[in-house]
Design a protein around this motif. Structure first.
Motif, PDB file in Angstrom:
ATOM      1  N   VAL A   1     -51.284  -0.718 -27.181  1.00  0.00           N
ATOM      2  CA  VAL A   1     -51.501   0.618 -26.635  1.00  0.00           C
ATOM      3  C   VAL A   1     -50.878   0.638 -25.243  1.00  0.00           C
ATOM      4  CG1 VAL A   1     -53.175   2.389 -26.013  1.00  0.00           C
ATOM      5  CG2 VAL A   1     -53.652   0.852 -27.930  1.00  0.00           C
ATOM      6  N   VAL A   2     -50.002   1.632 -24.990  1.00  0.00           N
ATOM      7  CA  VAL A   2     -49.247   1.666 -23.733  1.00  0.00           C
ATOM      8  C   VAL A   2     -49.257   3.074 -23.158  1.00  0.00           C
ATOM      9  CG1 VAL A   2     -47.739  -0.176 -24.589  1.00  0.00           C
ATOM     10  CG2 VAL A   2     -47.002   2.206 -24.796  1.00  0.00           C
ATOM     11  N   THR A   3     -48.849   3.177 -21.908  1.00  0.00           N
ATOM     12  CA  THR A   3     -48.538   4.460 -21.284  1.00  0.00           C
ATOM     13  C   THR A   3     -47.134   4.358 -20.699  1.00  0.00           C
ATOM     14  OG1 THR A   3     -49.529   3.765 -19.173  1.00  0.00           O
ATOM     15  CG2 THR A   3     -50.941   4.982 -20.706  1.00  0.00           C
ATOM     16  N   GLY A   4     -46.489   5.499 -20.496  1.00  0.00           N
ATOM     17  CA  GLY A   4     -45.163   5.513 -19.889  1.00  0.00           C
ATOM     18  C   GLY A   4     -44.051   5.623 -20.914  1.00  0.00           C
ATOM     19  N   GLU A   5     -42.848   5.882 -20.408  1.00  0.00           N
ATOM     20  CA  GLU A   5     -41.667   6.017 -21.252  1.00  0.00           C
ATOM     21  C   GLU A   5     -41.077   4.655 -21.586  1.00  0.00           C
ATOM     22  OE1 GLU A   5     -40.706   8.918 -22.461  1.00  0.00           O
ATOM     23  OE2 GLU A   5     -42.328   9.937 -21.384  1.00  0.00           O
ATOM     24  N   TYR A   6     -40.193   4.648 -22.590  1.00  0.00           N
ATOM     25  CA  TYR A   6     -39.524   3.408 -22.990  1.00  0.00           C
ATOM     26  C   TYR A   6     -38.843   2.770 -21.776  1.00  0.00           C
ATOM     27  CZ  TYR A   6     -36.048   0.247 -24.914  1.00  0.00           C
ATOM     28  OH  TYR A   6     -35.267  -0.856 -25.173  1.00  0.00           O
TER      29      TYR A   6
ATOM     30  N   ARG B   1     -47.736  -3.295 -40.675  1.00  0.00           N
ATOM     31  CA  ARG B   1     -46.339  -3.226 -40.238  1.00  0.00           C
ATOM     32  C   ARG B   1     -45.767  -1.845 -40.558  1.00  0.00           C
ATOM     33  NH1 ARG B   1     -42.093  -6.444 -38.887  1.00  0.00           N
ATOM     34  NH2 ARG B   1     -40.038  -5.740 -39.537  1.00  0.00           N
ATOM     35  N   PRO B   2     -45.041  -1.234 -39.622  1.00  0.00           N
ATOM     36  CA  PRO B   2     -44.468   0.093 -39.881  1.00  0.00           C
ATOM     37  C   PRO B   2     -43.391   0.032 -40.966  1.00  0.00           C
ATOM     38  CG  PRO B   2     -44.465  -0.427 -37.538  1.00  0.00           C
ATOM     39  CD  PRO B   2     -44.783  -1.686 -38.255  1.00  0.00           C
ATOM     40  N   PRO B   3     -43.161   1.148 -41.667  1.00  0.00           N
ATOM     41  CA  PRO B   3     -42.043   1.196 -42.614  1.00  0.00           C
ATOM     42  C   PRO B   3     -40.708   1.181 -41.873  1.00  0.00           C
ATOM     43  CG  PRO B   3     -43.052   3.347 -42.405  1.00  0.00           C
ATOM     44  CD  PRO B   3     -43.926   2.405 -41.640  1.00  0.00           C
ATOM     45  N   VAL B   4     -39.668   0.805 -42.567  1.00  0.00           N
ATOM     46  CA  VAL B   4     -38.352   0.648 -41.938  1.00  0.00           C
ATOM     47  C   VAL B   4     -37.897   1.927 -41.255  1.00  0.00           C
ATOM     48  CG1 VAL B   4     -35.914   0.203 -42.407  1.00  0.00           C
ATOM     49  CG2 VAL B   4     -37.674  -1.186 -43.523  1.00  0.00           C
ATOM     50  N   GLU B   5     -38.151   3.089 -41.891  1.00  0.00           N
ATOM     51  CA  GLU B   5     -37.637   4.339 -41.349  1.00  0.00           C
ATOM     52  C   GLU B   5     -38.328   4.764 -40.060  1.00  0.00           C
ATOM     53  OE1 GLU B   5     -40.646   5.116 -44.626  1.00  0.00           O
ATOM     54  OE2 GLU B   5     -38.816   3.928 -44.386  1.00  0.00           O
ATOM     55  N   ALA B   6     -39.422   4.110 -39.710  1.00  0.00           N
ATOM     56  CA  ALA B   6     -40.139   4.478 -38.481  1.00  0.00           C
ATOM     57  C   ALA B   6     -39.534   3.855 -37.231  1.00  0.00           C
ATOM     58  CB  ALA B   6     -41.607   4.079 -38.600  1.00  0.00           C
ATOM     59  N   PHE B   7     -38.669   2.842 -37.377  1.00  0.00           N
ATOM     60  CA  PHE B   7     -38.173   2.098 -36.215  1.00  0.00           C
ATOM     61  C   PHE B   7     -37.121   2.870 -35.448  1.00  0.00           C
ATOM     62  CE2 PHE B   7     -40.092  -1.440 -38.479  1.00  0.00           C
ATOM     63  CZ  PHE B   7     -40.604  -2.201 -37.448  1.00  0.00           C
ATOM     64  N   GLN B   8     -37.123   2.627 -34.133  1.00  0.00           N
ATOM     65  CA  GLN B   8     -36.082   3.132 -33.244  1.00  0.00           C
ATOM     66  C   GLN B   8     -35.244   1.959 -32.748  1.00  0.00           C
ATOM     67  OE1 GLN B   8     -37.243   6.164 -30.326  1.00  0.00           O
ATOM     68  NE2 GLN B   8     -39.323   6.094 -31.162  1.00  0.00           N
ATOM     69  N   PHE B   9     -33.974   2.236 -32.468  1.00  0.00           N
ATOM     70  CA  PHE B   9     -33.050   1.204 -32.017  1.00  0.00           C
ATOM     71  C   PHE B   9     -32.440   1.640 -30.687  1.00  0.00           C
ATOM     72  CE2 PHE B   9     -33.401   0.954 -36.559  1.00  0.00           C
ATOM     73  CZ  PHE B   9     -33.424  -0.405 -36.839  1.00  0.00           C
ATOM     74  N   PRO B  10     -32.745   0.948 -29.605  1.00  0.00           N
ATOM     75  CA  PRO B  10     -32.224   1.379 -28.298  1.00  0.00           C
ATOM     76  C   PRO B  10     -30.707   1.275 -28.225  1.00  0.00           C
ATOM     77  CG  PRO B  10     -33.237  -0.791 -28.139  1.00  0.00           C
ATOM     78  CD  PRO B  10     -33.545  -0.279 -29.520  1.00  0.00           C
ATOM     79  N   GLU B  11     -30.118   2.192 -27.478  1.00  0.00           N
ATOM     80  CA  GLU B  11     -28.674   2.158 -27.278  1.00  0.00           C
ATOM     81  C   GLU B  11     -28.296   0.901 -26.500  1.00  0.00           C
ATOM     82  OE1 GLU B  11     -27.198   5.672 -25.489  1.00  0.00           O
ATOM     83  OE2 GLU B  11     -28.101   7.028 -26.965  1.00  0.00           O
TER      84      GLU B  11
ATOM     85  N   VAL C   1     -41.345   0.916 -32.609  1.00  0.00           N
ATOM     86  CA  VAL C   1     -41.940   2.171 -33.055  1.00  0.00           C
ATOM     87  C   VAL C   1     -42.848   2.670 -31.945  1.00  0.00           C
ATOM     88  CG1 VAL C   1     -43.549   3.224 -34.696  1.00  0.00           C
ATOM     89  CG2 VAL C   1     -41.873   1.552 -35.497  1.00  0.00           C
ATOM     90  N   ARG C   2     -42.793   3.957 -31.653  1.00  0.00           N
ATOM     91  CA  ARG C   2     -43.721   4.575 -30.690  1.00  0.00           C
ATOM     92  C   ARG C   2     -44.373   5.782 -31.355  1.00  0.00           C
ATOM     93  NH1 ARG C   2     -43.397   4.361 -24.802  1.00  0.00           N
ATOM     94  NH2 ARG C   2     -43.634   6.626 -24.916  1.00  0.00           N
ATOM     95  N   ALA C   3     -45.701   5.821 -31.293  1.00  0.00           N
ATOM     96  CA  ALA C   3     -46.459   6.914 -31.905  1.00  0.00           C
ATOM     97  C   ALA C   3     -47.499   7.416 -30.912  1.00  0.00           C
ATOM     98  CB  ALA C   3     -47.135   6.444 -33.190  1.00  0.00           C
ATOM     99  N   SER C   4     -47.503   8.738 -30.653  1.00  0.00           N
ATOM    100  CA  SER C   4     -48.457   9.323 -29.708  1.00  0.00           C
ATOM    101  C   SER C   4     -49.800   9.536 -30.403  1.00  0.00           C
ATOM    102  CB  SER C   4     -47.918  10.646 -29.154  1.00  0.00           C
ATOM    103  OG  SER C   4     -47.613  11.546 -30.214  1.00  0.00           O
ATOM    104  N   LEU C   5     -50.874   9.407 -29.627  1.00  0.00           N
ATOM    105  CA  LEU C   5     -52.234   9.560 -30.141  1.00  0.00           C
ATOM    106  C   LEU C   5     -52.677  11.001 -29.943  1.00  0.00           C
ATOM    107  CD1 LEU C   5     -53.656   6.197 -28.811  1.00  0.00           C
ATOM    108  CD2 LEU C   5     -53.414   6.836 -31.214  1.00  0.00           C
ATOM    109  N   ARG C   6     -52.882  11.734 -31.065  1.00  0.00           N
ATOM    110  CA  ARG C   6     -53.108  13.171 -31.034  1.00  0.00           C
ATOM    111  C   ARG C   6     -54.416  13.548 -31.724  1.00  0.00           C
ATOM    112  NH1 ARG C   6     -48.423  16.401 -30.214  1.00  0.00           N
ATOM    113  NH2 ARG C   6     -46.692  15.118 -29.493  1.00  0.00           N
ATOM    114  N   LEU C   7     -55.009  14.647 -31.249  1.00  0.00           N
ATOM    115  CA  LEU C   7     -56.191  15.215 -31.881  1.00  0.00           C
ATOM    116  C   LEU C   7     -55.761  16.245 -32.923  1.00  0.00           C
ATOM    117  CD1 LEU C   7     -58.371  15.719 -28.700  1.00  0.00           C
ATOM    118  CD2 LEU C   7     -58.935  14.198 -30.597  1.00  0.00           C
TER     119      LEU C   7
END
Length: 348
Positions: free
Chosen positions: A320-325, A240-250, A257-263
């Motif tokens: 795992v998803v693609t696209g914007e919120y 489970r993500p930590p509390v500070e990682a969450f986003q709240f939609p307007e 939480v959204r995290a991009s997969l990076r090298l």
């Protein structure tokens, strides 16, 4: 539905009449013997993504009194009845003879009766009752087949329990099965890939898309080295993500939480990402030309939030998803089983 035993009783006229004597005795008409001990039952089934397990403390289905307001919001009332889910996700809910008098009111088309929303929930407090905005998790609700009790019908409609389409208010028999799409299940996200690019000494890390490399410590839902010999990497996001990682939609909606997969270049050769020592390459993982994102959404505790998740067509937990919120596409786990990736997905 009430089961009925139909018995055809024929009088033995050949035994009661004298030989050669005619009789005008007719066999009685077919009669119906209704068993009062078998109650009416509301039937339903659940549907879920094929790669998501059906997890929970105690999965149940329930019927909750609902009033559809003029702005299309739902006001939930008392719990009517419930039942357990079978191993195949089917359920049957036994109904009382009539709706509680406190639930009865005006319905569309001049009808009088009570309307009920079928809900599938995780009964975490194990009290066999669903309460909105309580401890129970809302896993899903029926979209097009609800339950109605008609005290007074319209245009010759028979009173009693019916299945109803809440949009058109078309009525069906209780044998019509309701379908509940389970958006609120817990899901883990497994990523199995093969890197075929030019870099060496690399790893794959999921970082908050708002501020890559920043955040609370080095927390990441997924962080895995790329095998130097065959380019393989394999990791699962399940914490489970930590509390500070969450986003709240307007305007409200499910927090996520959204995290991009990076090298990244594993400069310190530790096998994990250290933002103060390792370097992001500017490349990410792409699927069919779109950057891959790990998304986590909370399982809702209210029907209102469950409606938001259904509108978004999300599955809660990690995906795992693609696209914007708001316009995301969830990628089935099987499609990412040893998928091949290169250096064709620039993120910066």
């Amino acid at each position: 539905m009430r089961s009925a035993l139909y018995v055809l009783a024929l009088l033995p006229v050949g035994l009661v009449a004298c030989k050669g004597e005619e009789t005008d005795t007719e066999p009685p008409e077919e009669t119906q013997d209704t068993d009062p001990d078998i109650p009416d039952t509301f039937l339903g089934r659940t549907e879920k993504p094929s790669d998501v397990e059906r997890k929970g403390e105690a999965l149940r289905a329930g019927l909750v009194h609902v009033t559809v307001e003029s702005d299309d919001s739902w006001t939930l009332g008392a719990y009517l009845a419930g039942g357990k889910l079978s191993g195949t996700g089917n359920f049957g809910i036994e109904l009382p003879e009539t709706a509680p008098s406190g639930d009865v009111g005006g319905l569309p088309g001049g009808r009088v009766g009570a309307l009920y929303l079928p809900v599938v929930y995780d009964d975490t407090d194990k009290d066999d009752v669903f309460l909105d905005n309580d401890d129970d998790y809302v896993l899903g609700f029926a979209a097009s087949r609800w339950l109605v009790y008609l005290e007074t019908g319209a245009d010759g409609e028979e009173p009693g329990w019916k299945v109803v389409d809440p949009e058109s208010f078309e009525l069906y028999r209780l044998t019509e099965q309701a379908a509940v799409r389970l958006h609120g299940l817990t899901a883990d996200a497994r990523l199995q890939g093969i890197y075929e690019g030019e870099g060496t000494g690399l790893g794959v890390v999921a970082l908050d898309e708002r501020a890559p490399g920043a955040g609370e410590g080095t927390w990441s839902p997924l962080d895995v080295p790329v095998n130097a010999d065959n380019g393989q990497f394999d990791d699962t996001a399940n914490a489970r993500p930590p509390v500070e990682a969450f986003q709240f939609p307007e305007g409200g909606g499910p927090r996520y939480v959204r995290a991009s997969l990076r090298l990244y270049s594993d400069v310190d050769e530790s096998g994990s990402y250290a933002p103060d020592q390792d370097t992001l390459t500017g490349q990410g993982l792409c699927y069919q030309g779109q950057p891959l994102v790990l998304r986590y959404a909370d399982t809702p505790r209210t029907v209102t939030l469950a409606r938001d998740i259904a509108r978004l067509n999300w599955t809660t937990g990690w995906r795992v998803v693609t696209g914007e919120y708001g316009s995301e596409t969830e990628i089935p786990r099987a499609d990412l089983q040893w998928a091949r990736f290169g250096d064709d997905c620039a993120l910066e």
